[in-house]
Design an enzyme around this catalytic site. Sequence first.
Site, PDB file in Angstrom:
ATOM      1  N   GLN A 160      55.067  15.640  33.404  1.00 20.91           N
ATOM      2  CA  GLN A 160      54.891  16.563  32.282  1.00 20.91           C
ATOM      3  C   GLN A 160      53.495  17.167  32.223  1.00 20.91           C
ATOM      4  O   GLN A 160      53.273  18.164  31.549  1.00 20.91           O
ATOM      5  CB  GLN A 160      55.188  15.835  30.952  1.00 20.91           C
ATOM      6  CG  GLN A 160      56.628  15.376  30.792  1.00 20.91           C
ATOM      7  CD  GLN A 160      57.611  16.535  30.685  1.00 20.91           C
ATOM      8  OE1 GLN A 160      57.274  17.637  30.281  1.00 20.91           O
ATOM      9  NE2 GLN A 160      58.854  16.292  31.085  1.00 20.91           N
TER      10      GLN A 160
ATOM     11  N   ASP B  87      52.251   8.957  35.958  1.00 17.41           N
ATOM     12  CA  ASP B  87      53.395   9.857  36.048  1.00 17.41           C
ATOM     13  C   ASP B  87      52.951  11.217  35.508  1.00 17.41           C
ATOM     14  O   ASP B  87      52.727  11.368  34.300  1.00 17.41           O
ATOM     15  CB  ASP B  87      54.544   9.256  35.218  1.00 17.41           C
ATOM     16  CG  ASP B  87      55.705  10.229  35.027  1.00 17.41           C
ATOM     17  OD1 ASP B  87      55.588  11.406  35.453  1.00 17.41           O
ATOM     18  OD2 ASP B  87      56.717   9.818  34.437  1.00 17.41           O
TER      19      ASP B  87
ATOM     20  N   LYS C 169      59.579  21.267  37.387  1.00 14.05           N
ATOM     21  CA  LYS C 169      59.057  21.423  36.030  1.00 14.05           C
ATOM     22  C   LYS C 169      57.840  22.352  36.011  1.00 14.05           C
ATOM     23  O   LYS C 169      57.177  22.510  34.992  1.00 14.05           O
ATOM     24  CB  LYS C 169      58.681  20.057  35.446  1.00 14.05           C
ATOM     25  CG  LYS C 169      59.902  19.168  35.177  1.00 14.05           C
ATOM     26  CD  LYS C 169      59.498  17.894  34.491  1.00 14.05           C
ATOM     27  CE  LYS C 169      60.544  16.810  34.587  1.00 14.05           C
ATOM     28  NZ  LYS C 169      61.726  17.041  33.743  1.00 14.05           N
TER      29      LYS C 169
ATOM     30  N   CYS D 175      65.994  10.579  28.117  1.00 12.03           N
ATOM     31  CA  CYS D 175      65.711   9.510  29.082  1.00 12.03           C
ATOM     32  C   CYS D 175      64.555   8.636  28.598  1.00 12.03           C
ATOM     33  O   CYS D 175      63.708   8.218  29.391  1.00 12.03           O
ATOM     34  CB  CYS D 175      65.389  10.083  30.467  1.00 12.03           C
ATOM     35  SG  CYS D 175      66.765  10.935  31.204  1.00 12.03           S
TER      36      CYS D 175
ATOM     37  N   HIS E 183      59.446   7.680  30.364  1.00 12.16           N
ATOM     38  CA  HIS E 183      60.755   8.154  30.826  1.00 12.16           C
ATOM     39  C   HIS E 183      61.411   6.962  31.543  1.00 12.16           C
ATOM     40  O   HIS E 183      60.712   6.104  32.087  1.00 12.16           O
ATOM     41  CB  HIS E 183      60.498   9.299  31.808  1.00 12.16           C
ATOM     42  CG  HIS E 183      61.708  10.052  32.240  1.00 12.16           C
ATOM     43  ND1 HIS E 183      62.556   9.581  33.207  1.00 12.16           N
ATOM     44  CD2 HIS E 183      62.200  11.254  31.853  1.00 12.16           C
ATOM     45  CE1 HIS E 183      63.529  10.473  33.386  1.00 12.16           C
ATOM     46  NE2 HIS E 183      63.330  11.494  32.581  1.00 12.16           N
TER      47      HIS E 183
END
Lengths: 410, 103
Positions: free
Chosen positions: A204, A201, A227, A367, A123
């Site tokens: 997700q 990261d 999220k 993104c 991203h």
Amino acid sequence: MINIENIRNDFPILKRKVHKDKTLVYFDNAATTQKPIQVIDAISNYYLTYNSNIHRAVHELAEEATAAYESTRDKVAKFINAKNREEIVFVRGTTEAINLVAYTWGRQNVDKDDIVVTTEYEHHSNIVPWQLLTQEKGAKLEYIGVDDNGELLLDQLDKYLETGRVKLVTFSQMSNVLGTITNSEEIIRRCKKKGVRVLVDGAQSVPHLKVDLQKLDCDFFAFSAHKMLGPTGVGVLWARKELLENMIPFNGGGDMIREVHKYETSWNDLPYKFEAGTPNIADVIGFGAAIDYLEKIGMDKVREHEVDITKYALDKLSQVKGIKIYGPMDAQKRGAVISFNLGDIHPHDLATIIDEEGIAIRSGHHCAQVLMERLDVSATSRASFYIYNTKDEVDAFIKSLYRAKELFRI
Amino acid sequence: MHLNIKDNKVVDVKFTGKGCAISQASASMLTELIMGKDFEAVKKLSKEDILDNLGLHDLGPARIKCALLSLKVLKSGLYSYLSEKLKDTASADKIKEEASGLY
């Protein structure tokens, strides 16, 4: 299996109609998920009954608010199996967490000719902060490439590690476009052997998979509340205690200090050293309710449901003539996010057409323009699922794709 | 978008582009709209002119960008032409402001 009907009843928004009388099919969960009534109630209950600032005042409201805010920190630590609660820093979201690391640890540790390694499926939030840092320092930014199956080419990591100049390897645990679940343990194992720091990261991954930080063994970890059923404006940076202790503060101000004198200041303890100013109290409390909700279902059940619906959707989508699906076709190797293109219909047009049927998907570059370049497309359409999505909704989505094909005569 | 301007008239105009139906239709429509027109008239084209000609008046904030992309490109091109070729800084600045305010 999870009881989807019960879950759906907890999400008031799923009952609304769109485009006058169409039932909403919400397939944009990788962008942000819907919120259950428990989260909405936790936030409004704070404002209705104990709204006050935290950490300082001694009155009852402040005591209640502080306890509620801090209880989310314990819930987060348990949810991701962090060793210490003081390693949990509340920020605005994944983006701010990564920027915090780049501006503090990065500035202190990355020098001229050093290398920061990221991947082609990141991203923008895991690319741009490192561009800013490496440009400022005269360091280099390198990329681990993506193969045609949507998986990382780990040989390229070895090549960078051999230079001895790599200071940080940073990657997404799950691609927000391809859905690919990164072989994180293997990357971290290779980095540890060379003494290289790793940032993961988890924007997700944390909402969809059981994440165990003590097993993962990375150095920095970032994710967002919105999220995973929580409100917007809250995220988490987790970092090893010894790293946080040596990092300079990100923002200066109230709450992050111990003593302030005219020309010098000493810092507060962890994690408060990194939480300057009045934080997003209400939404951190709402985030706690979101974690409770997911814990009650169980992350193994969440994953089981998502593999099931993703497998079903992949099977159905593959039968649509003219479709191109990106990322691994094995539902076990990916999360519940499917990017695709249908013939030469532009994703914005496709998304508009199926939106008329009440089906909300994402279209665009997500993104991830570096990945779009790698895939040689300007954009993709993306459907992403969560705990409240059903196979019937997938059927409605597939039907709407056939309608789009008819309209575009392909 | 390429324009050929002679004696203050647009004598040729072409565009290349890849994108959604609205952006491509609006770009194509815009080339037809300005072909043969006086340079002054082209300078004056507004957001409303584009939406009127497209017959689209109820576009939301996400898709209105698609409809106005070509006008934004045109105005940015006119800015370069005015500032670099004609050295007309005042008009150039005005059109630059118009371009950045299109959404």
